[in-house]
Design an enzyme around this catalytic site. Structure first.
Site, mmCIF file in Angstrom:
data_model
loop_
_atom_site.group_PDB
_atom_site.id
_atom_site.type_symbol
_atom_site.label_atom_id
_atom_site.label_comp_id
_atom_site.label_asym_id
_atom_site.label_seq_id
_atom_site.Cartn_x
_atom_site.Cartn_y
_atom_site.Cartn_z
ATOM 1 N N TRP A 52 5.725 1.121 -5.393
ATOM 2 C CA TRP A 52 5.295 1.992 -5.291
ATOM 3 C C TRP A 52 3.453 1.829 -6.387
ATOM 4 O O TRP A 52 3.374 0.210 -6.705
ATOM 5 C CB TRP A 52 4.768 3.225 -4.903
ATOM 6 N N SER A 53 2.902 2.715 -6.846
ATOM 7 C CA SER A 53 2.499 2.223 -7.916
ATOM 8 C C SER A 53 2.404 2.722 -9.105
ATOM 9 O O SER A 53 2.325 2.605 -10.101
ATOM 10 C CB SER A 53 1.421 3.868 -8.006
ATOM 11 N N VAL A 54 4.008 2.540 -9.955
ATOM 12 C CA VAL A 54 4.269 1.299 -10.350
ATOM 13 C C VAL A 54 3.800 0.102 -10.757
ATOM 14 O O VAL A 54 3.531 -0.303 -12.586
ATOM 15 C CB VAL A 54 6.371 2.162 -11.317
ATOM 16 N N SER A 55 3.734 -0.401 -9.606
ATOM 17 C CA SER A 55 2.952 -1.352 -10.137
ATOM 18 C C SER A 55 1.572 -1.101 -10.811
ATOM 19 O O SER A 55 1.540 -2.922 -10.985
ATOM 20 C CB SER A 55 2.575 -2.210 -8.900
ATOM 21 N N LYS A 56 1.055 -0.391 -10.931
ATOM 22 C CA LYS A 56 -0.359 -0.285 -11.501
ATOM 23 C C LYS A 56 -0.109 -0.882 -12.391
ATOM 24 O O LYS A 56 -0.895 -1.063 -13.590
ATOM 25 C CB LYS A 56 -0.500 0.732 -10.839
#
Length: 419
Positions: free
Chosen positions: A135-139
């Site tokens: 999820w937003s660890v991708s950011k």
């Protein structure tokens, strides 16, 4: 019977027994690995089916590989002797960490202290070789990729989105500087309400093809190359932090335009290969071929820990400066936001910088966070990295005493134990 004959007979029996055990184990593993009934475009994101889906993303959605290359994986010290359980102080009493992991829907937990692995454990359908949706660890990984591209002079953070992507000139991000985009201080009218079917973030899910079903009624499946230019602007918001997933996807589009490379290939070349990743990662791809930088990456627990170590070591992996030291120092040394829109723990001054959450504890601690319980916790003063990959029933928790606040309590309990 001669001794040699007896030995051969026993050896053969042992092989037969070992073969039977291997076949039985393989059969059990195959059963455990079966796609659960009822998993589809409307259900895969949410519990209980997400526990399987998050570790099988290439079977759930189209994905593009983030290649690790041919370099020898960079070892994590003491991984082979790391504990797989320990006692922590939890709810006022000593409790096994394995029990807390189950209660908190944690699929994988890896703790590194003073450069050495001290704890590693897996649950659900996660294994050391299997990737998990970030999820937003991708950011945060997107931000590190942008740091590498900027260091080579291929983007100028003082230029605007429109300077690189004319298709976004009339969108909510067109006049925003890349520096503001990285800090989510842009002026787009993006709405990040996960519980509202008509929010921008949920309409993006539908447009991408990530989510299907009744909540997507009336939203055409077009992909981000069509969806993002149609997001409007809220000028009064520019310069103030507001969390917006689409802003990271805009940065990925800028990076593609500036380099002429697909985003997944940029991450591979500039981050994944250079941290000595053990396995290929992947990233989900929408119907138009857009790679979903805001939340689509999936990677192994150990390789996510290598990202944490990259941050802990100020952009250095092995002997190579992967990300400029100044970029990491800028992340960990900020004083905190004066306009923080969320609740803050007592004594902290949180902030958001370059797609990273600053804890604001005065110790330089920073985090990469994702919905459903994904986390990289980097504590420079304590020389610690904690990585959790989870499958909370819904984006913000979805069960009693499960969610971001409890996760932070767990991080502190682990830190207290290993210290």
């Amino acid at each position: 019977m001669p001794r040699s004959t007896v030995t051969a007979s026993l050896f053969a029996q042992g092989l037969l027994g070992l073969t039977a055990l291997t076949i039985a184990s393989s059969s059990i593993a195959a059963v455990d690995d079966q796609r659960p009934p009822g998993l589809n475009g409307a259900t895969w994101q949410f519990g209980p089916l997400n526990r399987w889906a998050y570790t099988h993303m290439s079977e759930v959605l189209p994905s593009k590989a983030i290649r690790r290359g041919t370099v020898t994986p960079r070892p994590i010290a003491d991984l082979s002797v790391a504990a797989d359980d320990m006692s922590i102080e939890w709810d006022g009493s000593p409790t096994k960490l394995s029990q807390v992991m189950e209660e908190q829907y944690v699929d994988g937990l890896l703790v590194i202290k003073d450069g050495k692995a001290v704890f590693e454990r897996y649950a659900g359908s996660l294994t050391p070789e299997r990737t998990h949706l970030l999820w937003s660890v991708s950011k945060t990984i997107t931000g590190l990729t942008a740091a590498s591209v900027a260091a080579d002079g291929l983007i100028d953070l003082n230029k605007t989105v429109a300077d690189y992507v004319p298709d976004l000139a009339n969108s909510g991000w067109g006049p925003d500087r890349l520096r503001d985009v990285l800090d989510m201080r842009d002026g787009s009218e993006w709405n990040e309400d996960y519980a509202a079917a008509d929010s921008t973030v949920r309409r993006q899910d539908c447009s991408d093809g990530l989510l299907m079903g009744p909540d997507c009624a009336g939203v055409p499946v077009t992909g981000n190359y069509v969806f993002l230019p149609a997001v409007g602007r809220m000028p009064g918001r520019q310069g103030t932090f507001a969390y917006k997933s689409g802003t990271t996807d805009v940065m990925a589009w800028v990076l593609e335009a500036a380099t002429g490379q697909r985003f997944a290939d940029l991450v591979s070349e500039r981050i994944w290969q250079r941290i000595g990743a053990e396995q290929d990662a992947g990233i989900t791809v929408d119907t138009g071929g857009f790679t979903l930088a805001s939340g689509g990456m999936h990677a192994t627990l150990r390789d996510v820990a290598r990202v944490g170590l990259l941050m802990l070591n100020k952009g250095v992996s092995g002997q190579e400066q992967v990300v400029p030291t100044a970029w990491i120092e800028d992340l960990i040394s900020r004083d905190g936001s004066r306009s923080w829109p969320y609740e803050a723990a007592p004594g902290t001054r949180p902030y958001y910088r370059s797609f990273v959450w600053g804890v604001g504890d005065g110790k330089g601690s920073v985090q990469a966070r994702g919905v459903h319980g994904q986390l990289i916790h980097v504590a420079p003063e304590a020389d610690t990295v904690i990585v959790m990959l989870s499958s909370w029933p819904d984006a913000e928790g979805g069960a009693a005493n499960v969610g971001h606040e409890t996760q932070q309590i767990l991080v502190r309990a682990i830190e207290d134990t290993i210290d």
